[in-house]
Design an enzyme around this catalytic site. Structure first.
Site, PDB file in Angstrom:
ATOM      1  N   CYS A  10      25.526  38.836  62.421  1.00 22.33           N
ATOM      2  CA  CYS A  10      26.407  37.775  62.897  1.00 22.33           C
ATOM      3  C   CYS A  10      27.418  37.527  61.801  1.00 22.33           C
ATOM      4  CB  CYS A  10      25.638  36.472  63.124  1.00 22.33           C
ATOM      5  SG  CYS A  10      24.455  36.550  64.479  1.00 22.33           S
ATOM      6  N   GLY A  12      29.921  40.481  65.472  1.00 20.30           N
ATOM      7  CA  GLY A  12      29.263  39.997  66.683  1.00 20.30           C
ATOM      8  C   GLY A  12      30.278  39.655  67.748  1.00 20.30           C
ATOM      9  N   ASN A  22      23.109  33.585  59.925  1.00 19.37           N
ATOM     10  CA  ASN A  22      23.132  35.048  59.999  1.00 19.37           C
ATOM     11  C   ASN A  22      21.855  35.540  59.341  1.00 19.37           C
ATOM     12  OD1 ASN A  22      25.013  37.649  58.259  1.00 19.37           O
ATOM     13  ND2 ASN A  22      23.802  37.791  60.095  1.00 19.37           N
ATOM     14  N   GLY A  23      21.101  36.381  60.040  1.00 19.04           N
ATOM     15  CA  GLY A  23      19.830  36.881  59.519  1.00 19.04           C
ATOM     16  C   GLY A  23      18.748  36.636  60.531  1.00 19.04           C
ATOM     17  N   TYR A  56      27.282  50.595  57.658  1.00 15.77           N
ATOM     18  CA  TYR A  56      27.826  50.434  59.010  1.00 15.77           C
ATOM     19  C   TYR A  56      28.501  49.103  59.311  1.00 15.77           C
ATOM     20  CZ  TYR A  56      27.731  49.856  64.115  1.00 15.77           C
ATOM     21  OH  TYR A  56      28.067  49.593  65.412  1.00 15.77           O
TER      22      TYR A  56
HETATM   23  P1  5GP Z   1      23.220  57.143  68.967  1.00 12.57           P
HETATM   24  O1  5GP Z   1      23.595  58.601  68.844  1.00 12.57           O
HETATM   25  O2  5GP Z   1      22.052  56.804  68.147  1.00 12.57           O
HETATM   26  O3  5GP Z   1      23.077  56.746  70.412  1.00 12.57           O
HETATM   27  O4  5GP Z   1      24.469  56.299  68.438  1.00 12.57           O
HETATM   28  C1  5GP Z   1      24.960  56.515  67.145  1.00 12.57           C
HETATM   29  C2  5GP Z   1      26.169  55.625  66.951  1.00 12.57           C
HETATM   30  O5  5GP Z   1      25.760  54.271  67.023  1.00 12.57           O
HETATM   31  C3  5GP Z   1      26.844  55.811  65.606  1.00 12.57           C
HETATM   32  O6  5GP Z   1      28.205  56.052  65.835  1.00 12.57           O
HETATM   33  C4  5GP Z   1      26.670  54.489  64.901  1.00 12.57           C
HETATM   34  O7  5GP Z   1      27.871  54.120  64.245  1.00 12.57           O
HETATM   35  C5  5GP Z   1      26.387  53.522  66.001  1.00 12.57           C
HETATM   36  N1  5GP Z   1      25.472  52.446  65.556  1.00 12.57           N
HETATM   37  C6  5GP Z   1      24.577  52.438  64.564  1.00 12.57           C
HETATM   38  N2  5GP Z   1      23.931  51.261  64.468  1.00 12.57           N
HETATM   39  C7  5GP Z   1      24.439  50.497  65.444  1.00 12.57           C
HETATM   40  C8  5GP Z   1      24.191  49.156  65.871  1.00 12.57           C
HETATM   41  O8  5GP Z   1      23.340  48.444  65.343  1.00 12.57           O
HETATM   42  N3  5GP Z   1      24.954  48.713  66.909  1.00 12.57           N
HETATM   43  C9  5GP Z   1      25.884  49.489  67.528  1.00 12.57           C
HETATM   44  N4  5GP Z   1      26.596  48.971  68.541  1.00 12.57           N
HETATM   45  N5  5GP Z   1      26.129  50.749  67.160  1.00 12.57           N
HETATM   46  C10 5GP Z   1      25.410  51.250  66.138  1.00 12.57           C
HETATM   47 MG    MG Z   2      29.765  54.619  65.290  1.00  8.35          MG
END
Ligand code: 5GP
Ligand code: MG
Ligand code: SF4
Length: 466
Positions: free
Chosen positions: A2, A28, A103-104, A245
């Site tokens: 968040c 978020g 957040n957390g 990320y």
């Molecule tokens: P997957 O191949 O596992 O379906 O998706 C990988 C992608 O999901 C990567 O591009 C990565 O940046 C993204 N990703 C990683 N962690 C998260 C997250 O917590 N939320 C979202 N929306 N995307 C994520």
């Molecule tokens: Mg991605």
């Protein structure tokens, strides 16, 4: 995950909170809210589902007068996706009206909630955050800051939070520092934000991190900041995944530039997992900086072989099976002229379920790539997060049940390489022990709650008899 923002002692508090949240939108997109307080101690709150810019129209912001404000952008972790769980959470107590943003994720929230409910507390939300307010209501003190500290000494897990009372604004961060929280200064008005990109937008100066276990209070009518400490041992366990990320690359996080850390991750990835290829193509947006680092280190040119549509709404409806790879195509489109006939290194930050990665690899191949080599700028994600990141259960994490060759086959890449944990930690300058790495190692330094521990211990590989 968040985003939180707060400011005290500024005539334009709610507008600035709006702008701060706007800069933190990436943390978020599910709901957002602002609570504002005037000098007579009156608090007003506005929350809604959706993006910050959709919720806070001019007339909505006008309903938030006063010189103090806190705000939140929510990404659902604990608690379901409903407006009742949008923050700030506002309650009336014997200490007056209180508004809280968090957040957390609190690891003992369920146990505490059960106890509180048994002794009569009535919860309004399913969010773990509300526990803090109930603990405060149970332990009223003349000074609200004391009451908050008593509550925070009972909760475990991850919190970076802001509390607005009738005559005080408080910022607090857990003793592990899982989630970021910064102190800033806008022309003498103290402000707080999850990431420095919020201060940049406002033209505020980043002063420092809120320290681990620190509670900072700004009293109404006083420009002085008071700093208090929570009892207990400070044990730095900052979330490295923020660097991998979540955080925006233009932010300063845990004292380092996210952009530089990500480039170093990409460069290290190129050293550890080189690929015989013609081009590096980053998977936008999350793979961009690591892709740049990979390109510079390997000497392979970086090209935008995938273009991202930034205007994908939350409410987009996907047609059923009728169009192949639709879900990913609305977000990313390959550039045939760049990809055709080439050997491509695709650089992304992480693989969670593997389903998106598979669609992207297919898409790049359909656009004519001769070979597709997938490189990931973090180690295989094998364990769920209990500290505020919405990772799926172990059963859904592809790396929890498959080895690298099986993942490679699943995503249909010609080769697959992940950054090692040592390599990841070498990209952040602080010592590796000061970071949480549980989603890669299963080393949960703050133990998750009973049920969650049981879930984490599941080894689907054995259970499924594969
Ligand atoms: P997957 O191949 O596992 O379906 O998706 C990988 C992608 O999901 C990567 O591009 C990565 O940046 C993204 N990703 C990683 N962690 C998260 C997250 O917590 N939320 C979202 N929306 N995307 C994520
Ligand atoms: Mg991605
Ligand atoms: Fe961050 Fe992973 Fe630790 Fe969660 S488990 S706090 S995502 S490093």
């Amino acid at each position: 995950m968040c985003g939180i923002f707060g400011i005290g002692g500024h005539d334009d508090a709610a507008n600035l909170a709006y702008l701060g949240l706007y800069a933190l939108q990436h943390r978020g997109q599910e709901s957002a809210g602002i609570a504002a307080g005037d000098d007579d101690g009156r608090l007003a709150v506005q929350v809604g589902m959706g993006h910050v810019a959709e919720i806070f129209r001019e007339e909505v912001l006008r309903r938030l007068p006063g010189r103090r404000a806190i705000g939140h952008t929510r990404y659902s972790t604990a608690g379901s996706s409903v407006v009742a769980n949008a923050q700030p959470i506002v309650v009336r107590t014997s200490m007056g009206t209180l508004a809280l943003v968090h957040n957390g994720n609190l690891t003992n929230a369920r146990e505490l909630r059960r106890e509180l409910e048994r002794s009569g507390s009535i919860f309004q939300t399913t969010s773990d955050t509300e526990v803090v307010l109930h603990l405060m209501a149970r332990n009223p003190r003349r000074d609200l800051v004391d009451s908050l500290m008593v509550a925070l000494e009972q909760v475990e897990g991850a919190f970076s939070l802001l509390l607005l009372g009738e005559n005080v604004l408080v910022a607090a961060r857990d003793r592990h520092g899982f989630r970021p929280l910064l102190l800033g200064d806008l022309d003498g008005a103290p402000c707080f934000a999850s990431e420095s990109c919020a201060f940049d937008l406002l033209g505020a100066r980043t002063v420092r991190e809120v320290e681990l276990g620190e509670v900072i209070a700004l009293r109404l009518g006083s420009p002085e900041l008071e700093s208090h400490r929570l009892r207990g041992t400070v044990r730095p366990t900052r979330c490295v995944f923020e660097h991998v990320y979540f955080a925006r690359p233009d932010s300063l996080l845990f004292g380092e530039s996210v952009s530089e850390v990500r480039r170093r991750m990409g460069a290290q990835l190129a050293r550890e997992q080189p690929a015989a290829a013609d081009l590096v193509v980053p998977v936008l947006d999350s793979g961009l900086l690591a892709g740049l680092g990979f390109s510079r280190e390997s000497g392979l040119p970086l090209e935008f072989g995938l273009i991202r549509n930034h205007y994908v709404g939350r409410t987009f409806i996907e047609p059923k099976q009728s169009i192949r790879n639709f879900g990913v195509k609305i977000k990313l489109n390959p550039v045939r002229g760049v990809i055709e006939g080439r050997r491509i290194v695709l650089v992304d930050d992480s693989i969670v379920r593997g389903t998106t990665s598979r669609k992207i690899v297919r898409m790049v191949r359909e656009a004519g790539a001769r070979e597709v080599h997938l490189r990931i700028s973090s180690p295989p994600t094998r364990w769920p997060c209990y500290y505020g990141i919405d990772t799926p259960t172990r059963t859904d994490l592809i790396a929890a049940r498959s080895d690298i060759e099986e993942i490679r086959a699943f995503v249909e890449a010609d080769s697959l390489g992940y950054l090692s944990l040592e390599g990841l930690l070498s990209a952040v300058r602080s010592p590796g022990e000061s970071f949480c790495t549980a989603c890669w190692t299963g080393d949960y330094r703050v133990p998750p709650a009973g049920e969650e521990r049981a879930q984490a211990a599941l080894f689907p590989r054995e259970e499924e008899g594969r």
